[in-house]
Design a protein around this motif. Structure first.
Motif, PDB file in Angstrom:
ATOM      1  N   ARG A  35      -3.903   4.783   5.395  1.00 13.99           N
ATOM      2  CA  ARG A  35      -2.478   4.577   5.124  1.00 13.99           C
ATOM      3  C   ARG A  35      -1.940   3.592   6.151  1.00 13.99           C
ATOM      4  O   ARG A  35      -2.096   3.793   7.348  1.00 13.99           O
ATOM      5  CB  ARG A  35      -1.719   5.885   5.222  1.00 13.99           C
ATOM      6  N   GLU A  39       6.592  -0.742   6.875  1.00 20.36           N
ATOM      7  CA  GLU A  39       6.908  -2.166   7.031  1.00 20.36           C
ATOM      8  C   GLU A  39       7.574  -2.465   8.364  1.00 20.36           C
ATOM      9  O   GLU A  39       7.245  -3.450   9.020  1.00 20.36           O
ATOM     10  CB  GLU A  39       7.832  -2.639   5.910  1.00 20.36           C
ATOM     11  N   LEU A  57       2.400  -7.907   1.900  1.00 20.97           N
ATOM     12  CA  LEU A  57       1.969  -6.660   1.265  1.00 20.97           C
ATOM     13  C   LEU A  57       2.004  -6.777  -0.263  1.00 20.97           C
ATOM     14  O   LEU A  57       1.096  -6.302  -0.944  1.00 20.97           O
ATOM     15  CB  LEU A  57       2.848  -5.494   1.726  1.00 20.97           C
ATOM     16  N   LYS A  58       3.040  -7.423  -0.771  1.00 25.15           N
ATOM     17  CA  LYS A  58       3.152  -7.604  -2.221  1.00 25.15           C
ATOM     18  C   LYS A  58       1.968  -8.412  -2.753  1.00 25.15           C
ATOM     19  O   LYS A  58       1.387  -8.065  -3.781  1.00 25.15           O
ATOM     20  CB  LYS A  58       4.473  -8.296  -2.558  1.00 25.15           C
ATOM     21  N   MET A  61      -1.113  -6.256  -2.746  1.00 22.08           N
ATOM     22  CA  MET A  61      -1.081  -5.295  -3.857  1.00 22.08           C
ATOM     23  C   MET A  61      -1.414  -5.979  -5.173  1.00 22.08           C
ATOM     24  O   MET A  61      -2.123  -5.423  -6.006  1.00 22.08           O
ATOM     25  CB  MET A  61       0.292  -4.624  -3.935  1.00 22.08           C
ATOM     26  N   LEU A  66      -4.384  -3.475  -1.813  1.00 21.86           N
ATOM     27  CA  LEU A  66      -3.534  -2.374  -1.360  1.00 21.86           C
ATOM     28  C   LEU A  66      -2.920  -1.687  -2.570  1.00 21.86           C
ATOM     29  O   LEU A  66      -2.713  -2.313  -3.611  1.00 21.86           O
ATOM     30  CB  LEU A  66      -2.398  -2.878  -0.459  1.00 21.86           C
ATOM     31  N   ASP A  67      -2.652  -0.401  -2.412  1.00 21.33           N
ATOM     32  CA  ASP A  67      -1.925   0.378  -3.422  1.00 21.33           C
ATOM     33  C   ASP A  67      -0.698   0.971  -2.757  1.00 21.33           C
ATOM     34  O   ASP A  67      -0.778   1.459  -1.628  1.00 21.33           O
ATOM     35  CB  ASP A  67      -2.779   1.539  -3.948  1.00 21.33           C
ATOM     36  N   HIS A  68       0.428   0.936  -3.459  1.00 14.74           N
ATOM     37  CA  HIS A  68       1.643   1.555  -2.936  1.00 14.74           C
ATOM     38  C   HIS A  68       1.979   2.764  -3.799  1.00 14.74           C
ATOM     39  O   HIS A  68       2.007   2.667  -5.023  1.00 14.74           O
ATOM     40  CB  HIS A  68       2.812   0.575  -2.940  1.00 14.74           C
ATOM     41  N   THR A  74       1.681   3.008   1.701  1.00 12.87           N
ATOM     42  CA  THR A  74       0.784   1.961   1.215  1.00 12.87           C
ATOM     43  C   THR A  74      -0.609   2.253   1.745  1.00 12.87           C
ATOM     44  O   THR A  74      -0.782   2.483   2.940  1.00 12.87           O
ATOM     45  CB  THR A  74       1.273   0.581   1.692  1.00 12.87           C
TER      46      THR A  74
END
Length: 92
Positions: A35, A39, A57-58, A61, A66-68, A74
Motif C-alpha cells: 500500500r 498523496e 499515480l493516475k 493506474m 497501481l490499483d486504487h 493505492t
C-alpha cells in the motif's frame, strides 16, 4: 570538429515522479500488495506538489501498475492482474 548535440529536454515533475515510482514497482522494491502512502505524504517525501504526484499515480493506474481502492488506498497489484490490465488497455 563537427559534434551533433541535441537539446536537453526538461522533464516535468510528474514525469520524474512517474519514472521513480515505476522503477520501484518494476524492480519489486514495492512488492505486490504494498500500500502506497497517501498523496500528501508522497508529495512531502518527494519534495513536489500533490498535483505532480496525482498525475503520476493516475498514469501508473492507467497502465496497470497501481490499483486504487476508494477508502482503502493505492496498492501495487500482483503481476498477473497488472499484465492483464496492460493487455486490455492496449487492445481497447
Amino acid at each position: 570538429m563537427d559534434i551533433l548535440l541535441k537539446p536537453v529536454k526538461r522533464l516535468r515533475l510528474a514525469d520524474q515522479v512517474f519514472d521513480q515510482l515505476k522503477g520501484l514497482i518494476e524492480t519489486e522494491k514495492f512488492e505486490p500488495g504494498t500500500r502506497l502512502m497517501p498523496e500528501s505524504d508522497l508529495s512531502s517525501a518527494l519534495g513536489v506538489g500533490r498535483n505532480a504526484v496525482r498525475e503520476a499515480l493516475k498514469r501508473l493506474m492507467t497502465i496497470g501498475l497501481l490499483d486504487h481502492h476508494y477508502g482503502k488506498g493505492t496498492f501495487v497489484p500482483d503481476r498477473k492482474s497488472a499484465l492483464g490490465k496492460m493487455i486490455t488497455t492496449c487492445v481497447y
